[in-house]
Scaffold this active site. Structure first.
Site, short mmCIF file in Angstrom:
data_model
loop_
_atom_site.label_atom_id
_atom_site.label_comp_id
_atom_site.label_asym_id
_atom_site.label_seq_id
_atom_site.Cartn_x
_atom_site.Cartn_y
_atom_site.Cartn_z
N SER A 137 -5.74 6.95 -2.07
CA SER A 137 -5.91 6.72 -0.63
C SER A 137 -7.21 7.36 -0.13
O SER A 137 -7.96 6.76 0.64
CB SER A 137 -4.72 7.30 0.14
OG SER A 137 -3.52 6.64 -0.20
N HIS B 279 -6.32 9.97 6.77
CA HIS B 279 -5.17 9.72 5.89
C HIS B 279 -3.86 9.90 6.64
O HIS B 279 -2.90 9.14 6.44
CB HIS B 279 -5.23 10.67 4.69
CG HIS B 279 -4.08 10.52 3.75
ND1 HIS B 279 -3.03 11.41 3.69
CD2 HIS B 279 -3.80 9.55 2.84
CE1 HIS B 279 -2.17 11.02 2.76
NE2 HIS B 279 -2.62 9.90 2.23
#
Length: 492
Positions: A271, A297
């Site tokens: 990610s 995130h």
């Protein structure tokens, strides 16, 4: 009617020429090729075979000669280094047949390419999806090459680089490295081989950060690993995925760091790399970028690029205070912040995270907080009403931990209370994370923090914020030593 056999003779070693190519050379009536390559096949050429050698950049001339001879009924072998279909003569031969309208049989014999030979010498760097890019702009505009470089870097391809440098092309490789560093970790493995398979062979392994373009020339093939590639015993390995993520050495993961055994960490790593590739800028200072990646995130909100403020070096400074033992306590305005700070990181670093919101003293004193020295009830610096529970909690926290890191994810009044106590000399925070959220006093509370120049600050400007942001920014500080490798999540 004759035929043309286009044969890849490999990177330069006689041992790397395939049996099919050797047989074609033995059967040839004529062999056409660049003069330098004949030394590798001379032992296998028939005495009555005609050899036509030409200089560099005479590819079209060689192809025309091959067709003229084949049209005379001869079997013509056109030799090309590596695999003739990769930056070699095969595409040109097929294009010329169409151009001439020739009824000539064409046979293409594959060879071991230079990048394959280089890869074998470097270990196993091309074990997963890969691409090849030539930096030669003789027939391809640099704008096109640069788009391809960016695409390869963003897509996490293992990338082999041909024609990296020449006397006239000195800057292109520098630009490639610059583009890759915008999307890859500085510790990405890089290997390069000069004169692969030949007597002058040189093999080197380094990282993207340490790679020196001045150390290569036109005879060098470069291979850049992907985000999964790692060094092991002087070799580069890019795993295919047959094994779970395990450490090649006890106590280390495949990047030479800590074990990466939890799927959650691998997801977080991927990610972060995705977020980094989609940032509008790639020149952020490392400690600001580390905080920014955590913020995005957590929120999936790229507006954080515009509203996350950090004092220069704030994240690194606070981490160093933790590491040295100077910073031992994190105080939050609400319990949701402390809940989001990773317990593994707190335990690993010997840090205590506290929230005074539910402290019995705060509950009883929230509506009338008495100054112990004067015995008089104090009022909020904001209104004429009694102070809030979060304000009372901050006052108690300052009495017991005046030098803590203070993280705010909910209550602007609590942040303003801390600012008032700092101005009165009662609090000396190691740092402040200002991320309260809402519509009343939120912006003002964040403006109040900025004048404290000697206190490292991380601020989510405007109305946005939240406990999750305050917590993740704390986590960014606690794991800052993983920032350079872009390997978050070890404490999950």
């Amino acid at each position: 009617m004759g035929k043309i056999i286009v044969a890849g003779i490999g990177p330069g070693s006689k041992q790397d020429i395939t049996p099919a190519v050797l047989e074609a050379v033995r059967q040839a009536d004529v062999i056409v090729g660049y003069q330098y390559y004949f030394q590798f096949i001379e032992l296998y050429v028939r005495e009555d075979c005609e050899c036509i050698d030409t200089g560099m950049k005479k590819e079209r001339q060689r192809a025309e000669q091959a067709f003229e001879l084949a049209e005379q009924g001869k079997t013509v072998v056109v030799i090309s280094s590596g695999d003739a279909g990769i930056y070699g003569m095969t595409p040109l031969i097929y294009e010329m047949r169409r151009e001439r309208g020739a009824d000539i049989e064409i046979v293409s014999l594959p060879g071991i390419s230079a990048f394959q030979k280089a890869a074998s010498l470097l270990g196993a760097p091309i074990g997963h999806d890969m691409c090849i890019i030539s930096l030669s702009d003789l027939m391809t505009p640099w704008e096109v090459i640069e788009r391809r470089i960016k695409a390869a870097a963003e897509a996490d391809f293992v990338t082999a680089v041909y024609n990296p440098k020449s006397h006239g092309r000195y800057w292109q490789l520098y630009r490639l490295v610059e583009l890759f560093l915008q999307h890859r970790s500085p510790d990405t493995p890089v290997g390069y081989v000069r004169q692969a398979g030949r007597d002058e062979e040189v093999v080197k392994v380094t990282t993207l950060a340490d790679f020196d373009p001045e150390d290569v020339d036109m005879f060098t093939v470069i291979i850049i690993g992907n985000s999964q590639s790692y060094h092991s015993d002087g070799k580069i390995i890019t795993p295919r995925g047959y094994y779970n993520i395990t450490s090649p050495k006890v106590g280390e993961d495949r990047w030479g760091l800590r074990n990466v055994t939890k799927p959650g960490q691998q997801i977080m790593i991927e990610s972060f790399r995705t977020i980094e590739s989609e940032l509008s800028r790639h020149d952020y200072p490392l400690d600001h970028k580390w905080a920014l990646l955590h913020a995005i995130h957590t929120t999936a909100d790229f507006d954080m690029e515009n509203i996350l403020y950090t004092d220069p070096g704030a994240v690194e400074t606070l981490y160093n205070k933790v590491k040295s033992g100077e910073l031992k306590t994190i105080i939050s305005d609400v319990t949701m912040v402390t809940s989001g700070i990773r317990k593994g990181a707190l335990q690993r670093l010997g840090i205590e995270a506290k929230c005074y919101l539910n402290d019995p003293r705060v509950i009883s004193l929230a509506s009338s907080f008495f100054d112990k020295r004067s015995g008089k009830a104090e009022r909020s610096p904001l209104t004429s009403e009694s102070i809030t529970r979060t304000q009372a909690g901050i006052r108690l926290a300052v009495e017991e931990h005046p030098d803590a890191l203070f993280a705010f994810g909910n209550a602007p009044t609590a942040l303003m209370e801390l600012c008032d106590l700092i101005r009165k000399g009662k609090a000396h925070p190691a740092g402040i994370i200002a991320a309260p959220v809402g519509f009343v006093h939120v912006r003002e509370s964040k403006h109040m923090v900025k004048p404290f120049r000697d206190i490292p600050k991380i601020i989510v400007e405007g109305r946005k914020g939240g406990s999750n942001l305050a917590a993740t920014l704390c986590n960014a500080i606690l794991c800052f030593d993983d920032a350079a490798q872009l390997k978050p999540g070890r404490d999950l």
